[in-house]
Design a protein around this motif. Structure first.
Motif, PDB file in Angstrom:
ATOM      1  N   THR A  45       0.850  -1.183   0.000  1.00  0.00           N
ATOM      2  CA  THR A  45       0.000   0.000   0.000  1.00  0.00           C
ATOM      3  C   THR A  45       0.884   1.230   0.000  1.00  0.00           C
ATOM      4  O   THR A  45       1.990   1.222   0.534  1.00  0.00           O
ATOM      5  N   HIS A  46       0.373   2.257  -0.607  1.00  0.00           N
ATOM      6  CA  HIS A  46       1.107   3.514  -0.625  1.00  0.00           C
ATOM      7  C   HIS A  46       0.621   4.377   0.525  1.00  0.00           C
ATOM      8  O   HIS A  46      -0.566   4.526   0.728  1.00  0.00           O
ATOM      9  N   SER A  47       1.576   4.907   1.249  1.00  0.00           N
ATOM     10  CA  SER A  47       1.135   5.791   2.315  1.00  0.00           C
ATOM     11  C   SER A  47       1.836   7.137   2.175  1.00  0.00           C
ATOM     12  O   SER A  47       3.020   7.209   1.892  1.00  0.00           O
ATOM     13  N   ARG A  48       1.076   8.148   2.330  1.00  0.00           N
ATOM     14  CA  ARG A  48       1.621   9.492   2.216  1.00  0.00           C
ATOM     15  C   ARG A  48       2.338   9.876   3.489  1.00  0.00           C
ATOM     16  O   ARG A  48       1.951   9.486   4.574  1.00  0.00           O
ATOM     17  N   ALA A  49       3.345  10.669   3.302  1.00  0.00           N
ATOM     18  CA  ALA A  49       4.005  11.226   4.481  1.00  0.00           C
ATOM     19  C   ALA A  49       3.050  12.213   5.137  1.00  0.00           C
ATOM     20  O   ALA A  49       2.504  13.092   4.493  1.00  0.00           O
ATOM     21  N   ARG A  50       2.787  12.001   6.364  1.00  0.00           N
ATOM     22  CA  ARG A  50       1.971  12.967   7.075  1.00  0.00           C
ATOM     23  C   ARG A  50       2.424  13.002   8.523  1.00  0.00           C
ATOM     24  O   ARG A  50       3.082  12.086   9.005  1.00  0.00           O
ATOM     25  N   ARG A  51       2.037  14.027   9.158  1.00  0.00           N
ATOM     26  CA  ARG A  51       2.470  14.191  10.534  1.00  0.00           C
ATOM     27  C   ARG A  51       2.005  13.007  11.385  1.00  0.00           C
ATOM     28  O   ARG A  51       0.848  12.623  11.333  1.00  0.00           O
ATOM     29  N   GLY A  52       2.916  12.441  12.131  1.00  0.00           N
ATOM     30  CA  GLY A  52       2.543  11.327  12.986  1.00  0.00           C
ATOM     31  C   GLY A  52       2.738   9.969  12.335  1.00  0.00           C
ATOM     32  O   GLY A  52       2.790   8.969  13.021  1.00  0.00           O
ATOM     33  N   ALA A  53       2.851   9.940  11.018  1.00  0.00           N
ATOM     34  CA  ALA A  53       3.059   8.663  10.353  1.00  0.00           C
ATOM     35  C   ALA A  53       4.502   8.213  10.543  1.00  0.00           C
ATOM     36  O   ALA A  53       5.426   9.008  10.396  1.00  0.00           O
ATOM     37  N   ARG A  54       4.651   6.969  10.846  1.00  0.00           N
ATOM     38  CA  ARG A  54       5.986   6.472  11.124  1.00  0.00           C
ATOM     39  C   ARG A  54       6.763   6.267   9.826  1.00  0.00           C
ATOM     40  O   ARG A  54       7.960   6.349   9.779  1.00  0.00           O
ATOM     41  N   GLN A  55       6.044   5.973   8.774  1.00  0.00           N
ATOM     42  CA  GLN A  55       6.696   5.552   7.557  1.00  0.00           C
ATOM     43  C   GLN A  55       5.948   6.117   6.350  1.00  0.00           C
ATOM     44  O   GLN A  55       4.734   6.164   6.332  1.00  0.00           O
TER      45      GLN A  55
END
Ligand SMILES: [Zn+2]
Length: 105
Positions: A45-55
């Motif tokens: 899955t693609h995850s966007r960089a966002r505040r609080g995201a670890r990765q």
């Protein structure tokens, strides 16, 4: 209808890309007849960089699979189990392995 596969069961995958692998059931979703199995059915899955995201970026995680894609491995004899149900005297309904006759629960 009672789902035969439950959390913490060990199952053998019999269909799909993970066929032949075994793993422990992490979660069961009886309503959807799906289960999440440790180490099985990783999807990217693609995850966007966002505040609080670890990765950020592409991460792999397990996705639920349908119960028809697995068979339960008996905790007693370690064979793929055909499951039966038995009502105990105290009113509990337990699963039994038709291969060795032992109670699985
Ligand atoms: Zn057994």
């Amino acid at each position: 209808m009672t789902m035969k596969i439950r959390k913490n069961d060990t199952v053998l995958v019999i269909a799909g890309k993970d066929r032949g692998k075994r793993g422990k059931v992490r979660f069961a979703y009886p309503k959807d007849e799906r289960i999440m199995v440790e180490g099985i059915n990783f999807i990217k899955t693609h995850s966007r960089a966002r505040r609080g995201a670890r990765q950020a970026g592409i991460i792999e995680r397990e996705a639920p699979i349908h119960v028809s894609n697995v068979i339960l491995l008996c905790s007693q004899c370690d064979h793929p189990a055909r499951i039966g149900f038995r009502n105990l005297e105290d009113g509990r309904k337990v699963r039994i392995c038709r291969s060795c006759g032992e109670i699985i629960d």
